[in-house]
Design an enzyme around this catalytic site. Sequence first.
Site, mmCIF file in Angstrom:
data_model
loop_
_atom_site.group_PDB
_atom_site.id
_atom_site.type_symbol
_atom_site.label_atom_id
_atom_site.label_comp_id
_atom_site.label_asym_id
_atom_site.label_seq_id
_atom_site.Cartn_x
_atom_site.Cartn_y
_atom_site.Cartn_z
ATOM 1 N N GLU A 1 19.445 -45.687 -24.506
ATOM 2 C CA GLU A 1 20.727 -46.325 -24.781
ATOM 3 C C GLU A 1 21.030 -47.482 -23.821
ATOM 4 O OE1 GLU A 1 23.840 -43.498 -26.317
ATOM 5 O OE2 GLU A 1 22.569 -42.037 -25.301
ATOM 6 N N SER B 1 32.474 -50.627 -32.121
ATOM 7 C CA SER B 1 32.809 -49.288 -31.627
ATOM 8 C C SER B 1 34.253 -48.923 -31.947
ATOM 9 C CB SER B 1 32.578 -49.195 -30.117
ATOM 10 O OG SER B 1 31.209 -49.353 -29.798
ATOM 11 N N SER C 1 24.510 -38.956 -28.728
ATOM 12 C CA SER C 1 25.001 -38.325 -29.938
ATOM 13 C C SER C 1 24.108 -38.529 -31.147
ATOM 14 C CB SER C 1 26.408 -38.833 -30.254
ATOM 15 O OG SER C 1 26.418 -40.241 -30.394
#
Length: 338
Positions: free
Chosen positions: A21, A311, A173
């Site tokens: 990430e 986001s 996630s």
Amino acid sequence: MSQRSPNPIQTLLICGGGSSEHDVSLRTADFIERQLQDVDDIALTRVVMDANGRLTDSKGGVHFLSQQRQLVAEDGSARDVHYVIPAIHGYPGETGDLQSQLELFGIPYFGCGPEASKTCFNKITTKLWLTALGIDNTPYQFLCSNNGGEAGKATMALQQWGAVFVKASNQGSSVGCFKVTEEEQMEEALEQAFALSPYVLVEKCLKVRELEVAAYTYEGELVITPPGEVCAPEDTFYSYEEKYAEGSRARTFVEAEGLSEAQLGWIHEASKRAFIGLQLKDLSRIDFFLTDEGDIYLNEVNTFPGMTPISMFPKMLANAGHDFSRYLSSLIREAVAG
């Protein structure tokens, strides 16, 4: 044009991290940097962490964070660090490792503490905590190895539920997450998931609406926004690529439509219960599933949600009437003053 404070709060923005990430963490840091660039009493220094923990500035200079609460360069020069923003998704930011170092050095920081971060980053411990707090979560099987007996549990779950998600337990996630609908797919999914994590979750695949809540502390009060909604393309699930790619086909709605007062009330109560019970701090994004039958499951807690252009967390905060720059700068001032 306003002038800088003569004694600004020296704030260190650490991003990257070297995990899968890393690039998304850089984009989150871009957003945070823009939010603080015009705040007169905060002086921001940005460094990028690599997979070995090395901190590099925009000019390529290498630094390290010292126990004297200073950012020290290779030539020995140093600047004070009053506050840290660990804008790192995945390891070592969301896992609590970086926060543990900051706790040892006595440097205040943005976001959740080490224990809450570690608990929420691990999908299995999250589920155990949610159950203890009386919050429903999706049916699952827990695998501790990829041997015959444990793999058999995954196959039985697939036979019982028809479709499952195989998830590495301690990744981001949407990292190490595989949808399995045929037994022939199971072996490869397990191998890939166990390559990323010593524990694997096999979760029932449900037809759901994906709802997200922003929970954060604003001027001393816990704010829980109405749930927003993420609609992934029908031919896929909300994968890491769909979540963060610039060309994502996922559609997002800052407020979900058509929810009853009872559903909204329970989502608010469950979010509050999770935030307080898990001892979260400053911010989180709490994700829910709403099934066609009306069941609501808390899916996961993100202790440092993404803040890229697509986001949800910053969008929901703004929709609640709050200014992100004011929100973050006030947290910084409060932490340093305290």
